[in-house]
Design an enzyme around this catalytic site. Structure first.
Site: not given
Ligand code: DOR
Length: 442
Positions: A148, A304
């Site tokens: 990643k 996500d």
């Molecule tokens: O909103 C997000 N939170 N985007 C990311 O790319 C990382 C993630 C996080 O790890 O909190």
């Protein structure tokens, strides 16, 4: 001895070649037979009449925060949330504290998940400017789903933003690389335009369309130059989706549940609980995301899942944390999208089983077929239920989807032949193990 350990009887099975009402026989944790098994001898039978039987669904994009802050999430709680939400496997991001960027930490994580994970887990390894030379061997370690790269900064300290370093990453190794694509230079350049306490919707003004588009253009140019396959995570703009159609030779595409479900009205309603990277945008982009689901541009849908403490989410913008929970809610919400006619159940399985299997090179999962792992997500498409915050088991305790009424709900999850979740209850002990990948065998 019975012929099968388990038979799933009479469910509507979402097979790679279409939906069929058929029985599935399981032996030693794998699919052993499909067809009319009414007279077969089975140690256990589950009546699936009226239910859809899907291959165990995979969320290829979660942040389980372990090591990190157990008051927010742990690998145990995050995989329990996944199981309760109808998933059979998750791929865990490396931007923990500390990040997973070397063999020692990867080995630690692989051992740590045994006895703690409720679903199977694939492991990302993070790229940093310090470990570029090791990436070619790190990506081949057992259970590694991908490298990643944060090409734009987000939560944590991982960042590889310049073309020379990105090209060096691409030239070290051969598997498909996953990118967080936002142009770091534009992000930093425009930061002074904003100040603390401005309305949350400025998040999408700061991290604007050009920020995402320029980032993806740069990555596509480098991917083609080096011939290194790319997977652009959480594509959030109509413009990138258009661009990526011209780069199918080198790139695959992920879109998030959030970008298919939420638009900018969420900033006014949810404040900091609508802030994520890349941001939630206006309806034009949501429509483009659905068009890209319909025309096949999108390979994978993920959540996500990115839990943060309530305190971190409630700080004034832009000082708060970016990221939204989602591992427990992605399946109910995607089923609700199916019920609303936005995609078919077969396309959902394509996006959350076959897609991840193809993009990451999973072996033995993602398909209802003989010899594959007996992972199943059983769903009741007639069940109506409202998402409630009290249902969320991540210790941070919140969801941006509280109050959302879903039609369609996961009612059982079977993991490698063993019933692991039934009607809101996890069964037995954590049996999750590392997901296997064709090119990562140790
Ligand atoms: O909103 C997000 N939170 N985007 C990311 O790319 C990382 C993630 C996080 O790890 O909190």
């Amino acid at each position: 001895m019975p012929a099968f350990d388990l038979v799933l009887r009479g469910g509507t099975c979402v097979l790679p070649w279409g939906q069929e009402t058929t029985d599935i026989g399981v032996r030693a944790g794998r699919i052993a037979a499909m067809g009319d098994l009414r007279t077969a001898d089975a140690a256990e039978t589950i009546d699936c009449t009226g239910l859809h039987v899907l291959p165990g669904l995979i969320d290829a994009h979660v942040h389980l925060r372990d090591p990190g802050d157990p008051a927010v999430e742990t690998l145990e709680s995050g995989t329990r949330a996944a199981l309760l939400g109808g998933l059979a496997a998750v791929f865990d991001m490396p931007n923990t504290a500390p990040s997973i960027t070397d063999k020692e930490r990867l080995d630690w994580k692989r051992g740590y998940l045994e006895g703690r994970a409720w679903v199977d887990v694939g492991l990302y390894v993070g790229a940093s400017k310090k470990n570029i030379a090791e990436l070619a061997s790190l990506e081949l370690q057992p259970n590694v789903c991908a490298v990643k790269v944060f090409a734009g900064s987000s939560t944590g300290d991982l960042l590889v933003e310049d073309d020379a370093s990105l090209e060096a990453v691409m030239r070290n190794g051969r598997r498909r690389i996953c990118y967080h694509s936002e142009d770091e230079y534009r992000l930093q350049e425009r930061k002074p335009l904003f100040h603390s306490g401005m309305p949350h919707r400025n998040h999408m003004v700061w991290r604007d369309v050009d920020c995402a588009l320029i980032g993806t253009q740069r990555l596509m140019t480098l991917a083609r130059k080096t011939g290194r396959p790319a997977h652009i995570l959480h594509v959030s703009t109509a413009e990138e989706l258009d661009l990526l159609k011209d780069y199918r030779d080198v790139s695959t595409v992920e879109v998030l549940l959030n970008h298919l479900t939420q638009t900018d009205e969420a900033y006014d309603r949810l404040g900091g609980y609508a802030v994520m990277n890349p941001p939630i945008r206006d309806e034009r982009h949501m429509r483009a995301a659905w068009a890209a689901v319909a025309d096949g541009t999108v390979d994978v849908v993920g959540s996500d899942h990115a839990p943060h403490s309530r305190a971190a989410k409630e700080r004034p913008w832009p000082d708060g944390a970016a990221g939204l929970t989602g591992v427990q809610t992605i399946v109910p919400l995607m089923l609700d999208h199916v019920s609303a006619g936005r995609l078919s159940l077969s396309r959902l399985v394509d996006l959350m089983c076959a897609g991840p299997a193809r993009v990451y090179g999973v072996t033995g999962k993602g398909r209802l077929a003989a010899g594959y792992d007996a992972d199943f997500t059983l769903v009741d498409m007639k069940r109506q239920r409202t998402i409630e915050e009290s249902w969320i088991v991540s210790p941070c305790g919140w969801t941006p989807f509280a109050g959302h009424r879903c039609t369609g709900w996961p009612v059982m999850t079977i993991l490698r032949g063993a019933l692991a979740m039934r009607e809101d209850e996890v069964i037995g002990s954590p049996r999750g193990t590392g997901v296997r990948f064709a090119e990562a065998r140790g």
